[in-house]
Design a protein around this motif. Structure first.
Motif, PDB file in Angstrom:
ATOM      1  N   LYS A 260      11.023 -18.705 104.984  1.00 21.11           N
ATOM      2  CA  LYS A 260       9.647 -19.063 104.668  1.00 21.11           C
ATOM      3  C   LYS A 260       8.872 -19.287 105.976  1.00 21.11           C
ATOM      4  CE  LYS A 260      10.400 -19.196 100.211  1.00 21.11           C
ATOM      5  NZ  LYS A 260       9.785 -18.228  99.285  1.00 21.11           N
ATOM      6  N   ALA A 261       7.553 -19.421 105.847  1.00 24.79           N
ATOM      7  CA  ALA A 261       6.694 -19.558 107.030  1.00 24.79           C
ATOM      8  C   ALA A 261       7.026 -20.823 107.822  1.00 24.79           C
ATOM      9  CB  ALA A 261       5.224 -19.550 106.605  1.00 24.79           C
ATOM     10  N   HIS A 262       7.219 -21.952 107.123  1.00 19.86           N
ATOM     11  CA  HIS A 262       7.499 -23.197 107.840  1.00 19.86           C
ATOM     12  C   HIS A 262       8.855 -23.157 108.531  1.00 19.86           C
ATOM     13  CE1 HIS A 262      10.450 -24.771 104.902  1.00 19.86           C
ATOM     14  NE2 HIS A 262       9.710 -24.147 103.997  1.00 19.86           N
ATOM     15  N   ALA A 263       9.836 -22.447 107.928  1.00 15.76           N
ATOM     16  CA  ALA A 263      11.157 -22.334 108.540  1.00 15.76           C
ATOM     17  C   ALA A 263      11.093 -21.504 109.814  1.00 15.76           C
ATOM     18  CB  ALA A 263      12.141 -21.723 107.556  1.00 15.76           C
ATOM     19  N   ILE A 264      10.271 -20.461 109.789  1.00 22.33           N
ATOM     20  CA  ILE A 264      10.100 -19.638 110.995  1.00 22.33           C
ATOM     21  C   ILE A 264       9.437 -20.462 112.091  1.00 22.33           C
ATOM     22  CG2 ILE A 264       8.955 -17.601 111.958  1.00 22.33           C
ATOM     23  CD1 ILE A 264       9.287 -16.227 109.272  1.00 22.33           C
ATOM     24  N   GLY A 265       8.439 -21.289 111.709  1.00 19.32           N
ATOM     25  CA  GLY A 265       7.783 -22.149 112.694  1.00 19.32           C
ATOM     26  C   GLY A 265       8.742 -23.113 113.350  1.00 19.32           C
ATOM     27  N   GLU A 266       9.654 -23.678 112.552  1.00 19.39           N
ATOM     28  CA  GLU A 266      10.662 -24.571 113.111  1.00 19.39           C
ATOM     29  C   GLU A 266      11.637 -23.823 114.006  1.00 19.39           C
ATOM     30  OE1 GLU A 266      12.522 -26.522 109.873  1.00 19.39           O
ATOM     31  OE2 GLU A 266      10.719 -27.614 109.235  1.00 19.39           O
TER      32      GLU A 266
ATOM     33  N   ILE B  25       6.781 -16.428 122.567  1.00 18.19           N
ATOM     34  CA  ILE B  25       7.354 -16.673 121.231  1.00 18.19           C
ATOM     35  C   ILE B  25       8.340 -15.569 120.872  1.00 18.19           C
ATOM     36  CG2 ILE B  25       6.821 -16.914 118.783  1.00 18.19           C
ATOM     37  CD1 ILE B  25       5.911 -19.278 120.380  1.00 18.19           C
ATOM     38  N   ILE B  26       7.946 -14.318 121.172  1.00 18.57           N
ATOM     39  CA  ILE B  26       8.831 -13.192 120.847  1.00 18.57           C
ATOM     40  C   ILE B  26      10.122 -13.279 121.646  1.00 18.57           C
ATOM     41  CG2 ILE B  26       9.055 -10.681 120.918  1.00 18.57           C
ATOM     42  CD1 ILE B  26       6.067 -10.457 120.414  1.00 18.57           C
ATOM     43  N   LYS B  27      10.008 -13.630 122.941  1.00 22.56           N
ATOM     44  CA  LYS B  27      11.218 -13.778 123.766  1.00 22.56           C
ATOM     45  C   LYS B  27      12.102 -14.901 123.249  1.00 22.56           C
ATOM     46  CE  LYS B  27       9.310 -11.910 128.083  1.00 22.56           C
ATOM     47  NZ  LYS B  27       8.964 -12.205 129.491  1.00 22.56           N
ATOM     48  N   ARG B  28      11.485 -15.949 122.721  1.00 22.87           N
ATOM     49  CA  ARG B  28      12.248 -17.057 122.169  1.00 22.87           C
ATOM     50  C   ARG B  28      13.055 -16.597 120.944  1.00 22.87           C
ATOM     51  NH1 ARG B  28       8.665 -22.232 121.331  1.00 22.87           N
ATOM     52  NH2 ARG B  28       8.257 -21.697 123.536  1.00 22.87           N
ATOM     53  N   ILE B  29      12.426 -15.755 120.099  1.00 25.65           N
ATOM     54  CA  ILE B  29      13.125 -15.221 118.919  1.00 25.65           C
ATOM     55  C   ILE B  29      14.255 -14.295 119.356  1.00 25.65           C
ATOM     56  CG2 ILE B  29      12.874 -13.738 116.886  1.00 25.65           C
ATOM     57  CD1 ILE B  29      10.037 -14.806 116.581  1.00 25.65           C
ATOM     58  N   GLU B  30      13.989 -13.428 120.350  1.00 25.98           N
ATOM     59  CA  GLU B  30      15.026 -12.511 120.841  1.00 25.98           C
ATOM     60  C   GLU B  30      16.184 -13.277 121.458  1.00 25.98           C
ATOM     61  OE1 GLU B  30      12.084  -8.728 121.923  1.00 25.98           O
ATOM     62  OE2 GLU B  30      12.736 -10.111 123.481  1.00 25.98           O
ATOM     63  N   GLY B  31      15.891 -14.397 122.120  1.00 26.24           N
ATOM     64  CA  GLY B  31      16.939 -15.187 122.754  1.00 26.24           C
ATOM     65  C   GLY B  31      17.862 -15.852 121.760  1.00 26.24           C
TER      66      GLY B  31
ATOM     67  N   PRO C 171       5.276 -24.690 115.074  1.00 26.22           N
ATOM     68  CA  PRO C 171       4.949 -24.669 113.633  1.00 26.22           C
ATOM     69  C   PRO C 171       3.681 -23.897 113.288  1.00 26.22           C
ATOM     70  CG  PRO C 171       5.638 -26.856 114.314  1.00 26.22           C
ATOM     71  CD  PRO C 171       5.494 -26.060 115.580  1.00 26.22           C
ATOM     72  N   SER C 172       2.674 -23.970 114.142  1.00 27.62           N
ATOM     73  CA  SER C 172       1.415 -23.298 113.812  1.00 27.62           C
ATOM     74  C   SER C 172       1.528 -21.776 113.839  1.00 27.62           C
ATOM     75  CB  SER C 172       0.324 -23.746 114.787  1.00 27.62           C
ATOM     76  OG  SER C 172       0.675 -23.388 116.114  1.00 27.62           O
ATOM     77  N   MET C 173       2.567 -21.229 114.517  1.00 30.01           N
ATOM     78  CA  MET C 173       2.769 -19.770 114.577  1.00 30.01           C
ATOM     79  C   MET C 173       3.633 -19.257 113.431  1.00 30.01           C
ATOM     80  SD  MET C 173       1.103 -18.384 117.051  1.00 30.01           S
ATOM     81  CE  MET C 173       1.921 -16.813 116.998  1.00 30.01           C
ATOM     82  N   GLY C 174       4.196 -20.174 112.625  1.00 31.64           N
ATOM     83  CA  GLY C 174       5.110 -19.743 111.568  1.00 31.64           C
ATOM     84  C   GLY C 174       4.459 -18.817 110.572  1.00 31.64           C
ATOM     85  N   LYS C 175       3.230 -19.132 110.141  1.00 31.72           N
ATOM     86  CA  LYS C 175       2.558 -18.319 109.134  1.00 31.72           C
ATOM     87  C   LYS C 175       2.219 -16.933 109.667  1.00 31.72           C
ATOM     88  CE  LYS C 175      -1.152 -18.640 105.721  1.00 31.72           C
ATOM     89  NZ  LYS C 175      -2.278 -19.459 105.202  1.00 31.72           N
ATOM     90  N   ARG C 176       1.745 -16.868 110.925  1.00 30.67           N
ATOM     91  CA  ARG C 176       1.392 -15.561 111.504  1.00 30.67           C
ATOM     92  C   ARG C 176       2.631 -14.680 111.665  1.00 30.67           C
ATOM     93  NH1 ARG C 176      -2.184 -15.478 116.877  1.00 30.67           N
ATOM     94  NH2 ARG C 176      -3.635 -16.436 115.378  1.00 30.67           N
TER      95      ARG C 176
END
Length: 630
Positions: free
Chosen positions: A149-155, A131-137, A160-165
């Motif tokens: 927001k949490a749901h936007a981060i999940g998208e 997930i972190i590599k996906r964000i860095e990419g 989606p389930s990782m958005g809140k964390r």
């Protein structure tokens, strides 16, 4: 200084002088050299290159094959945090802004085993590396991630389930929100006031009981540190606003802005930069040159031309000092408002007494039908001291009624009976508010304000009100109230003189170097942030300074708090005892001070005073204070 140079400086540390490059390691070192992100200038045969490569391999989490290399890496990484922190402290003290930021980041890179270009989310547990590599990419900036927001981060991460964390982790990275207010003091000094608000979710499991931040002020080029301060945010105050105030220099031509940077001491990517614009900043006018001390023939006290006044000083001195001589005509031979700013100990109290003599002589000659002198001391201790002194001089010596206001209800009767009134600003403010119905206030003809330079301190607002009120009373009643203001040397004396109504010919702003007794200044710095540790570190140098400069003469040591007075006295006594001379500072017979010691209730004071070391603070009784002064 670039990252290449910083790593090179680290690798050349004498800590690693015994590290060698073994022949069986060269192949693996060459392989690692191709994988590390920071280029290495030295060849693979150089020990410094090995240190450099192994540190970068540790940060990059690269795997090693040889056990010898693993042992060397453990040794290098154990020393890395300490050496990098030392490099940061050096850069901070030298004022190298860019180097300080980079070395602090390197400290945290070693601690977290990640590079500054990687996502700060790597510092948290519970987020899968994919997930972190996906964000860095996606090259999505951290500030934009912070606003989602949490749901936007999940998208964004398609999970989606990782958005809140992820959202929780993003908002738990230590950040400070900074608001800056700048105020010019002089043309070269600014006061910077910072309002600091924590902008993250403080969790004890992640952040501990406190988080440290470095508050750094940089110049417009980001090259020089103008001010640095370590700020500790405790969990109990994590939701409150905090204020910092300090002074910084400014030079001409005036730069367009400075930068305030708040950097987390133990986290990567937790830096806030606030530009402080000077676009609308108006600097004060250039101050006039200080009054030159003229080479005049000292005036004799016979110039007072009054036998009682001459007798007043005859037992103390025969001639006035240079400052008193220069201001004599303005203070004693005119009724104009006067401002005198001169160093402490230059005889300003005598100038105040000359103004009282002028008022008395005017009353005796019939030029004034009534008159009363009011003397304002900014602190109660100074007021009591002046009351005792003038009660002896003016009360017993000249038969005048000297009284002191306490701020109570009986002050109205006290004021009515007194010819010389001693008061604090607060007490005079209370009694003078109803000046229209109190004739005794309207009959004041001399208003002396001592320590007027404290108008910039906590008593400043009250001091400003009472002086302005007395000038207003004089204008409304057409009764001339002479204002004589006294203080230590200040830069903006002309502004203060205009405020009290002193003309240029009656304004005396002497330079701090103009002292009857020359003063030698020596400065020794202590770079310890913790207050108690810093005070303790100052004790030994203080003792050595007293021993070297004033071994057998009286010495004054000023400290910052009441509690510290007793601690410092005990420390000085301990240092003397360690040299097997505990009575080193006692220059009196023990039998002579026995009666004095029996009157002291403070056991610490009693013990230190028996060894020739006393201390003073507001918590002591009047008896104890008088014994220490004697």
């Amino acid at each position: 200084m670039s990252d290449i140079e910083l790593f090179r400086v680290f690798s050349l540390s004498s800590e690693f002088k015994f590290i060698t490059v073994r022949s069986e390691e060269k192949l693996e070192l060459a392989r690692l050299l191709d994988k590390v992100p920071i280029p290495v200038k030295e060849g693979i045969d150089e020990p410094s290159a090995k240190v450099n490569v192994l540190l970068q391999a540790y940060i990059s989490r690269l795997s090693l094959e040889g056990f010898a290399l693993m042992a060397d890496m453990v040794y290098i990484t154990q020393s890395a945090g300490r050496i990098m922190r030392a490099m940061f402290e050096i850069a901070l003290r030298r004022g190298w802004a860019a180097a300080a930021s980079k070395t602090l980041n390197l400290c945290n890179m070693v601690q977290h085993r990640m590079w500054g270009a990687q996502s700060p989310l790597r510092q948290f547990r519970g987020i899968p590396p994919g997930i972190i590599k996906r964000i860095e990419g996606k090259e999505f900036s951290w500030d934009r991630l912070y606003d989602l927001k949490a749901h936007a981060i999940g998208e964004l991460v398609r999970f989606p389930s990782m958005g809140k964390r992820i959202h929780h982790c993003v908002h738990r990275l230590p950040r400070l929100d900074i608001e800056a207010h700048v105020q010019p003091i002089t043309r070269t000094v600014l006061r910077l006031e910072l309002s600091i608000t924590p902008d993250f979710d403080f969790k004890e499991k992640i952040h501990g009981h406190a988080q440290g931040f470095w508050i750094i002020v940089e110049d417009v080029d980001g090259e020089t540190i103008l001010h640095s301060e370590y700020f500790i945010l405790k969990k109990a105050f994590a939701r409150e606003e905090h204020n910092l105030s300090f002074t910084i220099p400014i030079h001409e031509p005036m730069p367009p802005q400075y930068f305030v940077k708040a950097m987390a001491d133990r986290w990567l990517g937790a830096t806030t930069v606030k530009p402080v614009s000077f676009r609308h900043l108006i600097l004060p006018e250039r101050y006039a040159a200080p009054t030159e001390l003229l080479d005049l023939q000292p005036l004799s006290i016979a110039e007072l031309q009054n036998e009682k006044f001459i007798q007043f000083y005859s037992g103390r001195f025969k001639v006035f000092n240079p400052i008193q001589t220069q201001v004599f005509n303005s203070v004693y031979k005119s009724d104009s408002n006067v401002l005198i700013t001169a160093p402490t100990g230059s005889g300003k109290t005598v100038c105040a007494e000359l103004a009282v003599f002028r008022m008395l002589s005017q009353l005796a000659s019939g030029k004034k039908m009534s008159g009363r002198c009011v003397y304002i001391a900014p602190m109660e201790e100074l007021a009591k001291e002046r009351y005792e002194d003038w009660s002896e001089k003016f009360g017993k010596g000249l038969g005048l009624k000297v009284v002191m206001l306490t701020g109570g209800q009986e002050d109205v009767r006290t004021l009515k009976s007194g010819q010389i009134v001693i008061s604090t600003p607060k007490a005079w403010d209370i009694i003078s508010r109803r000046w229209k119905t109190r004739k005794d206030i309207q009959t004041v003809s001399l208003f002396i304000v001592d320590e007027v330079h404290l108008i910039g301190g906590h008593v400043g607002p009250i001091l400003e009100v009472i002086v302005s009120r007395m000038r207003y009373i004089a204008a409304q009643t057409e009764n001339k109230i002479r204002i004589v203001a006294l203080g230590t040397s200040i830069a903006n004396a002309k502004d203060l003189g205009d405020w009290v109504g002193a003309s240029s010919s009656n304004l005396y702003a002497f330079h701090p170097n103009v002292r009857p007794v020359p003063l030698e200044i020596r400065i020794q710095g202590f770079g310890i942030n913790h207050y108690d540790s810093r005070m303790l570190a100052m004790s030994k140098p203080t003792y050595l300074a007293v021993k070297r400069l004033s071994d057998s003469k009286p010495t004054l040591v000023f400290v910052s708090s009441r509690k510290q007075t007793g601690r410092t006295a005990v420390e000085l006594m301990s240092f003397a005892a360690a040299e097997e001379d505990p009575k080193k500072f006692l220059h009196a017979d023990e039998k002579d001070i026995k009666d004095y010691l029996s009157q002291i209730k403070n056991q610490t004071l009693k013990h230190t005073l028996s060894h020739g070391i006393g201390f003073l603070h507001t918590g002591l009784t009047d008896t104890e204070k008088n014994i220490v002064k004697e």
